[in-house]
Design a protein around this motif. Structure first.
Motif, PDB file in Angstrom:
ATOM      1  N   GLN A   1       0.807  -1.217   0.000  1.00  0.00           N
ATOM      2  CA  GLN A   1       0.000   0.000   0.000  1.00  0.00           C
ATOM      3  C   GLN A   1       0.845   1.274   0.000  1.00  0.00           C
ATOM      4  O   GLN A   1       0.363   2.357  -0.352  1.00  0.00           O
ATOM      5  CB  GLN A   1      -0.913   0.022   1.217  1.00  0.00           C
ATOM      6  CG  GLN A   1      -0.154   0.050   2.547  1.00  0.00           C
ATOM      7  CD  GLN A   1      -1.080   0.116   3.744  1.00  0.00           C
ATOM      8  OE1 GLN A   1      -2.292   0.205   3.586  1.00  0.00           O
ATOM      9  NE2 GLN A   1      -0.497   0.086   4.940  1.00  0.00           N
ATOM     10  N   PHE A   2       2.137   1.143   0.357  1.00  0.00           N
ATOM     11  CA  PHE A   2       2.999   2.328   0.427  1.00  0.00           C
ATOM     12  C   PHE A   2       3.132   3.005  -0.928  1.00  0.00           C
ATOM     13  O   PHE A   2       3.287   4.225  -1.006  1.00  0.00           O
ATOM     14  CB  PHE A   2       4.388   1.934   0.946  1.00  0.00           C
ATOM     15  CG  PHE A   2       5.341   3.107   1.063  1.00  0.00           C
ATOM     16  CD1 PHE A   2       5.183   4.043   2.070  1.00  0.00           C
ATOM     17  CD2 PHE A   2       6.377   3.274   0.159  1.00  0.00           C
ATOM     18  CE1 PHE A   2       6.056   5.127   2.186  1.00  0.00           C
ATOM     19  CE2 PHE A   2       7.249   4.342   0.260  1.00  0.00           C
ATOM     20  CZ  PHE A   2       7.094   5.270   1.280  1.00  0.00           C
ATOM     21  N   HIS A   3       3.068   2.248  -2.016  1.00  0.00           N
ATOM     22  CA  HIS A   3       3.196   2.847  -3.345  1.00  0.00           C
ATOM     23  C   HIS A   3       2.079   3.854  -3.614  1.00  0.00           C
ATOM     24  O   HIS A   3       2.320   4.940  -4.147  1.00  0.00           O
ATOM     25  CB  HIS A   3       3.190   1.753  -4.419  1.00  0.00           C
ATOM     26  CG  HIS A   3       4.412   0.906  -4.426  1.00  0.00           C
ATOM     27  ND1 HIS A   3       5.648   1.389  -4.779  1.00  0.00           N
ATOM     28  CD2 HIS A   3       4.595  -0.407  -4.120  1.00  0.00           C
ATOM     29  CE1 HIS A   3       6.551   0.413  -4.691  1.00  0.00           C
ATOM     30  NE2 HIS A   3       5.936  -0.682  -4.290  1.00  0.00           N
ATOM     31  N   ARG A   4       0.877   3.496  -3.236  1.00  0.00           N
ATOM     32  CA  ARG A   4      -0.253   4.419  -3.424  1.00  0.00           C
ATOM     33  C   ARG A   4      -0.111   5.624  -2.501  1.00  0.00           C
ATOM     34  O   ARG A   4      -0.369   6.762  -2.898  1.00  0.00           O
ATOM     35  CB  ARG A   4      -1.570   3.689  -3.165  1.00  0.00           C
ATOM     36  CG  ARG A   4      -2.811   4.576  -3.340  1.00  0.00           C
ATOM     37  CD  ARG A   4      -2.912   5.145  -4.763  1.00  0.00           C
ATOM     38  NE  ARG A   4      -4.033   6.058  -4.887  1.00  0.00           N
ATOM     39  CZ  ARG A   4      -5.242   5.682  -5.313  1.00  0.00           C
ATOM     40  NH1 ARG A   4      -5.474   4.409  -5.637  1.00  0.00           N
ATOM     41  NH2 ARG A   4      -6.201   6.571  -5.416  1.00  0.00           N
ATOM     42  N   GLN A   5       0.304   5.398  -1.268  1.00  0.00           N
ATOM     43  CA  GLN A   5       0.477   6.504  -0.330  1.00  0.00           C
ATOM     44  C   GLN A   5       1.574   7.456  -0.800  1.00  0.00           C
ATOM     45  O   GLN A   5       1.435   8.678  -0.708  1.00  0.00           O
ATOM     46  CB  GLN A   5       0.798   5.946   1.058  1.00  0.00           C
ATOM     47  CG  GLN A   5      -0.341   5.146   1.679  1.00  0.00           C
ATOM     48  CD  GLN A   5       0.093   4.326   2.872  1.00  0.00           C
ATOM     49  OE1 GLN A   5       1.282   4.076   3.065  1.00  0.00           O
ATOM     50  NE2 GLN A   5      -0.870   3.890   3.674  1.00  0.00           N
ATOM     51  N   LEU A   6       2.669   6.883  -1.311  1.00  0.00           N
ATOM     52  CA  LEU A   6       3.760   7.713  -1.796  1.00  0.00           C
ATOM     53  C   LEU A   6       3.330   8.519  -3.014  1.00  0.00           C
ATOM     54  O   LEU A   6       3.652   9.703  -3.138  1.00  0.00           O
ATOM     55  CB  LEU A   6       4.962   6.837  -2.153  1.00  0.00           C
ATOM     56  CG  LEU A   6       6.161   7.544  -2.783  1.00  0.00           C
ATOM     57  CD1 LEU A   6       6.683   8.645  -1.870  1.00  0.00           C
ATOM     58  CD2 LEU A   6       7.274   6.545  -3.090  1.00  0.00           C
ATOM     59  N   HIS A   7       2.580   7.884  -3.899  1.00  0.00           N
ATOM     60  CA  HIS A   7       2.086   8.600  -5.078  1.00  0.00           C
ATOM     61  C   HIS A   7       1.210   9.781  -4.669  1.00  0.00           C
ATOM     62  O   HIS A   7       1.358  10.900  -5.174  1.00  0.00           O
ATOM     63  CB  HIS A   7       1.289   7.655  -5.981  1.00  0.00           C
ATOM     64  CG  HIS A   7       0.528   8.347  -7.066  1.00  0.00           C
ATOM     65  ND1 HIS A   7      -0.765   8.816  -6.891  1.00  0.00           N
ATOM     66  CD2 HIS A   7       0.884   8.704  -8.324  1.00  0.00           C
ATOM     67  CE1 HIS A   7      -1.169   9.398  -8.003  1.00  0.00           C
ATOM     68  NE2 HIS A   7      -0.198   9.346  -8.887  1.00  0.00           N
ATOM     69  N   ASP A   8       0.288   9.544  -3.745  1.00  0.00           N
ATOM     70  CA  ASP A   8      -0.613  10.616  -3.313  1.00  0.00           C
ATOM     71  C   ASP A   8       0.155  11.749  -2.634  1.00  0.00           C
ATOM     72  O   ASP A   8      -0.170  12.932  -2.811  1.00  0.00           O
ATOM     73  CB  ASP A   8      -1.671  10.058  -2.363  1.00  0.00           C
ATOM     74  CG  ASP A   8      -2.617   9.087  -3.066  1.00  0.00           C
ATOM     75  OD1 ASP A   8      -2.642   9.078  -4.316  1.00  0.00           O
ATOM     76  OD2 ASP A   8      -3.308   8.321  -2.364  1.00  0.00           O
ATOM     77  N   PHE A   9       1.175  11.389  -1.869  1.00  0.00           N
ATOM     78  CA  PHE A   9       1.990  12.390  -1.178  1.00  0.00           C
ATOM     79  C   PHE A   9       2.741  13.271  -2.186  1.00  0.00           C
ATOM     80  O   PHE A   9       2.704  14.496  -2.102  1.00  0.00           O
ATOM     81  CB  PHE A   9       2.968  11.679  -0.249  1.00  0.00           C
ATOM     82  CG  PHE A   9       3.945  12.593   0.446  1.00  0.00           C
ATOM     83  CD1 PHE A   9       3.546  13.391   1.500  1.00  0.00           C
ATOM     84  CD2 PHE A   9       5.269  12.648   0.035  1.00  0.00           C
ATOM     85  CE1 PHE A   9       4.446  14.239   2.134  1.00  0.00           C
ATOM     86  CE2 PHE A   9       6.179  13.487   0.660  1.00  0.00           C
ATOM     87  CZ  PHE A   9       5.773  14.285   1.710  1.00  0.00           C
ATOM     88  N   THR A  10       3.421  12.626  -3.132  1.00  0.00           N
ATOM     89  CA  THR A  10       4.189  13.393  -4.121  1.00  0.00           C
ATOM     90  C   THR A  10       3.266  14.183  -5.046  1.00  0.00           C
ATOM     91  O   THR A  10       3.616  15.291  -5.464  1.00  0.00           O
ATOM     92  CB  THR A  10       5.087  12.467  -4.950  1.00  0.00           C
ATOM     93  OG1 THR A  10       4.305  11.438  -5.558  1.00  0.00           O
ATOM     94  CG2 THR A  10       6.156  11.841  -4.080  1.00  0.00           C
ATOM     95  N   GLU A  11       2.099  13.638  -5.346  1.00  0.00           N
ATOM     96  CA  GLU A  11       1.163  14.346  -6.210  1.00  0.00           C
ATOM     97  C   GLU A  11       0.664  15.625  -5.538  1.00  0.00           C
ATOM     98  O   GLU A  11       0.476  16.649  -6.202  1.00  0.00           O
ATOM     99  CB  GLU A  11      -0.019  13.443  -6.569  1.00  0.00           C
ATOM    100  CG  GLU A  11      -0.934  14.043  -7.637  1.00  0.00           C
ATOM    101  CD  GLU A  11      -2.033  13.087  -8.029  1.00  0.00           C
ATOM    102  OE1 GLU A  11      -2.215  12.862  -9.250  1.00  0.00           O
ATOM    103  OE2 GLU A  11      -2.734  12.576  -7.122  1.00  0.00           O
TER     104      GLU A  11
END
Length: 414
Positions: free
Chosen positions: A284-294
């Motif tokens: 799930q970290f990939h989605r969280q990281l994407h949302d953070f950087t976005e």
């Protein structure tokens, strides 16, 4: 001694209020007439221009032609985050056949665009050869920041239509691949049009070495970052903390270290995103990281677009009909035609090919490249270049921003 009035409106605070109002309005107003994702980018530029003209006591931003450094730094950071995010969005790299349209856009469409724009710059606007090459390089890449509406969805979402995959991967890689042509413009400006003196060095250093180093550094950075996030220490991995700051630190570390060894950092961070996404793909970290950087990307983009709008009246003071002709020809003829030629004999159908060819939005990357070039070499055509690039970004965001929803809806019914 006369005391200051209780209400003293500082230019800085006025600017903060204006930026806040513009960003809110740009995202809210479209909702009144459409349920689609709002086309906020063109509105932020237009509202910024209105504010720059009519809001009194507003802090004036530095002219990018005179003071390029702040513009260069903010646009550079924005592009870095966007390129990493583009790499992170791709769930599946295989089959390799799906990369054929991307490779053809990079190898055929981009050089054709650079050549055609440079030719127009010399013939229509009277640019020097160096200025024309730089113009072509600046305007050729599809922008990873403003092309979000035509890219694939977030990680693990599975929305990877061939059109979205092609536009995402093209935007992720062509910013770095345009850099050799930026350097070519700088070399011609400094040493003249004498390829027998510098041609082999340009090919070896600026085309091959810097590109290969960018790929290798991005791959190595992704592997190391993945190891730190997902492997050690067992039972207490960093990815479980959901701290996107650690991964963002890895992004800037990868970019900075690549630039230190004279590689292309833009290529490195895109490859970093692609590589990191392959490690523990279902975490799930990939989605969280994407949302953070976005979120960071959107915040930086909003500030930059409002700022660009506020200085457009200054940049457009030198605008000519030649600039209008070049801008419209690029957006309506050169990009669509070069894309169509590049995608011939691929698996993309006519409608898909048309969308990929047309929706190559220009934006933040162009600002960075022009600032970078202006801070390294003094171009005799710099005023013309800024007027033209500002117009292209404005027209591109308007034409693409207000039609992209319709185009994407048409793809769903294929």
């Amino acid at each position: 001694m006369q005391e200051d009035p209780f209400f003293s409106w500082s230019a800085y605070h006025v600017a903060l209020v204006v930026v806040g109002v513009i960003v809110v309005l740009a995202h809210w107003l479209p909702r009144l007439i459409s349920k689609r994702e709002p086309a906020a980018a063109p509105l932020m530029i237009l509202f910024g221009a209105v504010a720059g003209l009519f809001v009194p006591n507003m802090a004036s931003l530095p002219d990018p032609r005179q003071t390029p450094l702040p513009w260069e730094l903010v646009s550079e950071l924005t592009v870095i985050v966007a390129l990493f995010g583009a790499g992170m969005r791709i769930d599946n790299l295989r089959p390799m056949k799906r990369w054929i349209p991307t490779l053809r856009m990079l190898a055929i469409a981009m050089p054709l665009t650079i050549f055609a724009v440079a030719l127009l710059g010399v013939a229509v606007d009277g640019l020097t050869i160096a200025g024309a090459i730089l113009l072509g390089a600046v305007l050729a890449p599809t922008d990873p920041v403003l092309a979000g509406d035509v890219q694939v969805g977030p990680p693990q979402q599975g929305d990877e239509h061939p059109v979205r995959f092609t536009l995402t991967t093209e935007a992720g890689l062509n910013d770095g691949l345009a850099f050799p042509f930026v350097y070519l413009g700088l070399i011609v400006a400094a040493e003249g049009m004498a390829p027998q003196l510098w041609g082999w060095e340009w090919l070896a250093r600026d085309v091959l070495y810097r590109s290969v180093v960018g790929v290798l550094m991005g791959w190595a950075g992704g592997r190391v970052l993945g190891y730190i996030l997902f492997t050690v220490p067992k039972g207490s991995i960093l990815a479980e903390t959901a701290s996107g700051v650690i991964a963002l630190a890895g992004v800037v570390l990868c970019y900075g270290s690549t630039e230190l060894v004279e590689g292309y950092g833009f290529i490195a961070v895109a490859v970093l995103g692609l590589t990191l996404r392959r490690i523990e793909q279902h975490h799930q970290f990939h989605r969280q990281l994407h949302d953070f950087t976005e979120s960071i990307e959107h915040a930086l983009t909003a500030v930059l677009l409002v700022a660009l709008g506020s200085v457009l009246p200054v940049l457009f003071a030198d605008l000519s009909w030649a600039h209008v002709l070049i801008a419209l020809t690029l957006i309506l003829v050169i990009r669509p035609l070069s894309g169509w030629i590049a995608l011939m004999r691929t698996d993309l159908g006519p409608r898909d090919r048309a969308v990929v060819s047309i929706y190559g939005v220009r934006g933040i990357g162009s600002i960075y490249y022009l600032c970078y070039a202006g801070s390294h070499v003094e171009f005799s055509n710099e005023t013309q270049l800024w007027s033209l690039v500002g117009l292209v970004i404005l027209l591109s965001t308007i034409l693409h921003g207000f039609t992209v929803g319709w185009a994407m809806d048409r793809l769903k019914h294929v």
